[in-house]
Design a protein around this motif. Sequence first.
Motif, mmCIF file in Angstrom:
data_model
loop_
_atom_site.group_PDB
_atom_site.id
_atom_site.type_symbol
_atom_site.label_atom_id
_atom_site.label_comp_id
_atom_site.label_asym_id
_atom_site.label_seq_id
_atom_site.Cartn_x
_atom_site.Cartn_y
_atom_site.Cartn_z
ATOM 1 N N UNK A 116 0.842 -1.193 0.000
ATOM 2 C CA UNK A 116 0.000 0.000 0.000
ATOM 3 C C UNK A 116 0.882 1.250 0.000
ATOM 4 N N UNK A 117 1.937 1.255 0.799
ATOM 5 C CA UNK A 117 2.795 2.443 0.844
ATOM 6 C C UNK A 117 3.516 2.643 -0.497
ATOM 7 N N UNK A 118 3.912 1.539 -1.184
ATOM 8 C CA UNK A 118 4.542 1.680 -2.500
ATOM 9 C C UNK A 118 3.552 2.215 -3.525
ATOM 10 N N UNK A 119 2.306 1.695 -3.502
ATOM 11 C CA UNK A 119 1.306 2.191 -4.444
ATOM 12 C C UNK A 119 0.963 3.652 -4.154
ATOM 13 N N UNK A 120 0.921 4.009 -2.885
ATOM 14 C CA UNK A 120 0.627 5.393 -2.524
ATOM 15 C C UNK A 120 1.729 6.317 -3.054
ATOM 16 N N UNK A 121 2.969 5.864 -2.986
ATOM 17 C CA UNK A 121 4.086 6.667 -3.488
ATOM 18 C C UNK A 121 4.014 6.809 -5.004
ATOM 19 N N UNK A 122 3.578 5.770 -5.710
ATOM 20 C CA UNK A 122 3.484 5.807 -7.158
ATOM 21 C C UNK A 122 2.349 6.732 -7.570
ATOM 22 N N UNK A 123 1.241 6.676 -6.880
ATOM 23 C CA UNK A 123 0.053 7.482 -7.212
ATOM 24 C C UNK A 123 0.316 8.961 -6.912
ATOM 25 N N UNK A 124 1.007 9.260 -5.837
ATOM 26 C CA UNK A 124 1.213 10.654 -5.410
ATOM 27 C C UNK A 124 2.191 11.354 -6.254
#
Length: 124
Positions: A116-124
Amino acid sequence: MRADNSHHIIAAARRRTTATRRRAAAALRRMDNAGQSISFDALAREAKVSRSWLYSQPDLRAEIERLRDRRNPASPDRQVPDRQHASDASLRQRLKVAAHSFSECASSRVASRSMVSRFSAVIA
């Protein structure tokens, strides 16, 4: 003078005692297996023996008291027969499986948070 035939009377009394003990033990097993309430009165009626005789048999008395005093908190009006109680080994195995399952869930949770933290970093 008559012959001493008392050994016949003694043998008959021993057979009667053995039969009575077997009847009481069998009735106790039946009642326990059926989950019936165990008491001196109930067993005396089931086995067709006297209550005073049951009280005079130390081993039967101890077993009656043990079964009578056993409580099942989940269902107070229906007792679990002894043969259905989980053994210590079985309970240990169940605890081991639960602990393993818990550790797998914890690992999965950590991996999910990382994802989730990796996807959040990619999305942001």
